[in-house]
Design a protein around this motif. Sequence first.
Motif, PDB file in Angstrom:
ATOM      1  N   GLU A   1       0.831  -1.210   0.000  1.00 29.00           N
ATOM      2  CA  GLU A   1       0.000   0.000   0.000  1.00 29.00           C
ATOM      3  C   GLU A   1       0.865   1.260   0.000  1.00 29.00           C
ATOM      4  N   PHE A   2       1.984   1.215   0.696  1.00 25.99           N
ATOM      5  CA  PHE A   2       2.898   2.358   0.710  1.00 25.99           C
ATOM      6  C   PHE A   2       3.430   2.604  -0.704  1.00 25.99           C
ATOM      7  N   ILE A   3       3.886   1.558  -1.360  1.00 29.11           N
ATOM      8  CA  ILE A   3       4.425   1.677  -2.729  1.00 29.11           C
ATOM      9  C   ILE A   3       3.360   2.215  -3.675  1.00 29.11           C
ATOM     10  N   GLN A   4       2.131   1.732  -3.537  1.00 27.54           N
ATOM     11  CA  GLN A   4       1.045   2.205  -4.397  1.00 27.54           C
ATOM     12  C   GLN A   4       0.792   3.696  -4.194  1.00 27.54           C
ATOM     13  N   ASP A   5       0.865   4.151  -2.936  1.00 28.99           N
ATOM     14  CA  ASP A   5       0.652   5.570  -2.658  1.00 28.99           C
ATOM     15  C   ASP A   5       1.757   6.428  -3.284  1.00 28.99           C
ATOM     16  N   VAL A   6       2.992   5.955  -3.218  1.00 27.88           N
ATOM     17  CA  VAL A   6       4.110   6.687  -3.842  1.00 27.88           C
ATOM     18  C   VAL A   6       3.792   6.937  -5.310  1.00 27.88           C
ATOM     19  N   LEU A   7       3.369   5.897  -6.014  1.00 29.91           N
ATOM     20  CA  LEU A   7       3.091   6.015  -7.446  1.00 29.91           C
ATOM     21  C   LEU A   7       1.836   6.840  -7.714  1.00 29.91           C
TER      22      LEU A   7
ATOM     23  N   ALA B   1      27.774  -9.793  -5.821  1.00 28.87           N
ATOM     24  CA  ALA B   1      29.211  -9.774  -6.096  1.00 28.87           C
ATOM     25  C   ALA B   1      29.914  -8.702  -5.263  1.00 28.87           C
ATOM     26  N   ASN B   2      29.270  -7.541  -5.128  1.00 34.88           N
ATOM     27  CA  ASN B   2      29.857  -6.424  -4.378  1.00 34.88           C
ATOM     28  C   ASN B   2      29.322  -6.308  -2.955  1.00 34.88           C
ATOM     29  N   LYS B   3      28.413  -7.216  -2.566  1.00 36.17           N
ATOM     30  CA  LYS B   3      27.725  -7.110  -1.266  1.00 36.17           C
ATOM     31  C   LYS B   3      27.168  -5.709  -1.086  1.00 36.17           C
ATOM     32  N   SER B   4      26.403  -5.269  -2.101  1.00 37.79           N
ATOM     33  CA  SER B   4      25.850  -3.916  -2.080  1.00 37.79           C
ATOM     34  C   SER B   4      24.464  -3.922  -2.705  1.00 37.79           C
ATOM     35  N   LEU B   5      23.826  -2.760  -2.656  1.00 34.81           N
ATOM     36  CA  LEU B   5      22.533  -2.566  -3.295  1.00 34.81           C
ATOM     37  C   LEU B   5      22.682  -1.551  -4.411  1.00 34.81           C
ATOM     38  N   ASP B   6      22.113  -1.869  -5.565  1.00 36.36           N
ATOM     39  CA  ASP B   6      21.977  -0.904  -6.641  1.00 36.36           C
ATOM     40  C   ASP B   6      20.513  -0.473  -6.609  1.00 36.36           C
ATOM     41  N   ILE B   7      20.240   0.798  -6.876  1.00 35.76           N
ATOM     42  CA  ILE B   7      18.857   1.244  -6.807  1.00 35.76           C
ATOM     43  C   ILE B   7      18.391   1.778  -8.160  1.00 35.76           C
ATOM     44  N   PHE B   8      17.093   1.539  -8.450  1.00 34.94           N
ATOM     45  CA  PHE B   8      16.524   1.854  -9.754  1.00 34.94           C
ATOM     46  C   PHE B   8      15.142   2.481  -9.600  1.00 34.94           C
ATOM     47  N   ARG B   9      14.805   3.367 -10.524  1.00 37.37           N
ATOM     48  CA  ARG B   9      13.453   3.925 -10.576  1.00 37.37           C
ATOM     49  C   ARG B   9      12.513   2.865 -11.144  1.00 37.37           C
ATOM     50  N   VAL B  10      11.384   2.679 -10.473  1.00 36.30           N
ATOM     51  CA  VAL B  10      10.377   1.715 -10.915  1.00 36.30           C
ATOM     52  C   VAL B  10       9.091   2.485 -11.181  1.00 36.30           C
ATOM     53  N   GLU B  11       8.612   2.402 -12.420  1.00 37.58           N
ATOM     54  CA  GLU B  11       7.387   3.115 -12.777  1.00 37.58           C
ATOM     55  C   GLU B  11       6.163   2.219 -12.711  1.00 37.58           C
ATOM     56  N   ASN B  12       6.346   0.929 -12.951  1.00 37.30           N
ATOM     57  CA  ASN B  12       5.233  -0.008 -12.922  1.00 37.30           C
ATOM     58  C   ASN B  12       5.686  -1.327 -12.284  1.00 37.30           C
ATOM     59  N   PRO B  13       5.430  -1.511 -10.993  1.00 37.13           N
ATOM     60  CA  PRO B  13       5.884  -2.736 -10.325  1.00 37.13           C
ATOM     61  C   PRO B  13       5.372  -4.024 -10.980  1.00 37.13           C
TER      62      PRO B  13
ATOM     63  N   LYS C   1      15.645   2.590 -14.808  1.00 40.08           N
ATOM     64  CA  LYS C   1      16.797   3.504 -14.851  1.00 40.08           C
ATOM     65  C   LYS C   1      17.489   3.541 -13.486  1.00 40.08           C
ATOM     66  N   PRO C   2      18.830   3.440 -13.461  1.00 42.65           N
ATOM     67  CA  PRO C   2      19.547   3.551 -12.184  1.00 42.65           C
ATOM     68  C   PRO C   2      19.385   4.946 -11.565  1.00 42.65           C
ATOM     69  N   VAL C   3      19.423   4.985 -10.254  1.00 41.40           N
ATOM     70  CA  VAL C   3      19.289   6.229  -9.506  1.00 41.40           C
ATOM     71  C   VAL C   3      20.436   6.279  -8.509  1.00 41.40           C
ATOM     72  N   SER C   4      20.921   7.465  -8.227  1.00 41.73           N
ATOM     73  CA  SER C   4      21.945   7.650  -7.201  1.00 41.73           C
ATOM     74  C   SER C   4      21.263   7.824  -5.847  1.00 41.73           C
ATOM     75  N   ILE C   5      21.821   7.240  -4.812  1.00 40.27           N
ATOM     76  CA  ILE C   5      21.260   7.373  -3.470  1.00 40.27           C
ATOM     77  C   ILE C   5      21.218   8.842  -3.042  1.00 40.27           C
ATOM     78  N   SER C   6      22.080   9.666  -3.599  1.00 36.06           N
ATOM     79  CA  SER C   6      22.098  11.090  -3.241  1.00 36.06           C
ATOM     80  C   SER C   6      20.844  11.828  -3.736  1.00 36.06           C
ATOM     81  N   GLU C   7      20.101  11.225  -4.670  1.00 38.21           N
ATOM     82  CA  GLU C   7      18.875  11.830  -5.192  1.00 38.21           C
ATOM     83  C   GLU C   7      17.657  11.528  -4.324  1.00 38.21           C
TER      84      GLU C   7
END
Length: 194
Positions: free
Chosen positions: A67-73, A87-99, A119-125
Amino acid sequence: MTSPDNIVDKKAQLRWAMLDKRDALDEITRIQLSRIITKKLLALPAYQNAITILAYKNIGSEFDTSEFIQDVLTNGKILVLPKVNKANKSLDIFRVENPATDLINGVWGIAEPDPEKCKPVSISEVDFVLVPGLAFDAVGQRLGYGGGYYDKLLAGRNINAHLIVAAYSMQLVKAIPALSHDIKVDFTVTETSI
């Protein structure tokens, strides 16, 4: 003084105890509590004023983020979701327009963004981060799942970004042992408190 190894051991013990405790909640209770928590999250000025929201797709007995994700959209905010980079023990983050079409089954069975569609997103955004975890305390310490993925990601965040946890009140504990690299959250939102 507590040694780092002792802290790691204490965190592991708390992690397993909290998983068992959270898993013991029945599904109907989890759904009801998640709805109450979601209403509180959506009412936060930090959320209402945010443009770019990093959330996550819940698994198992976690707070239900749907429900939170739906409200964001629905409200025209930018939804960002993580993808595990083992491989890097990390998270890459991406914009999602349609789950419904932009996610694939990822590591540990978690629904993750498809890098071919997102599309990739920077955590600073990001200006609002919904942070997962197992246990939380009153001073903002968080116990995650033990991989350090979120601590690594959040180390590069915009310092004005709000770090928020949504959890059941039974996940609140007196104190969580912490190491120097553990990142605190700003608020923990439960069905009974913020």
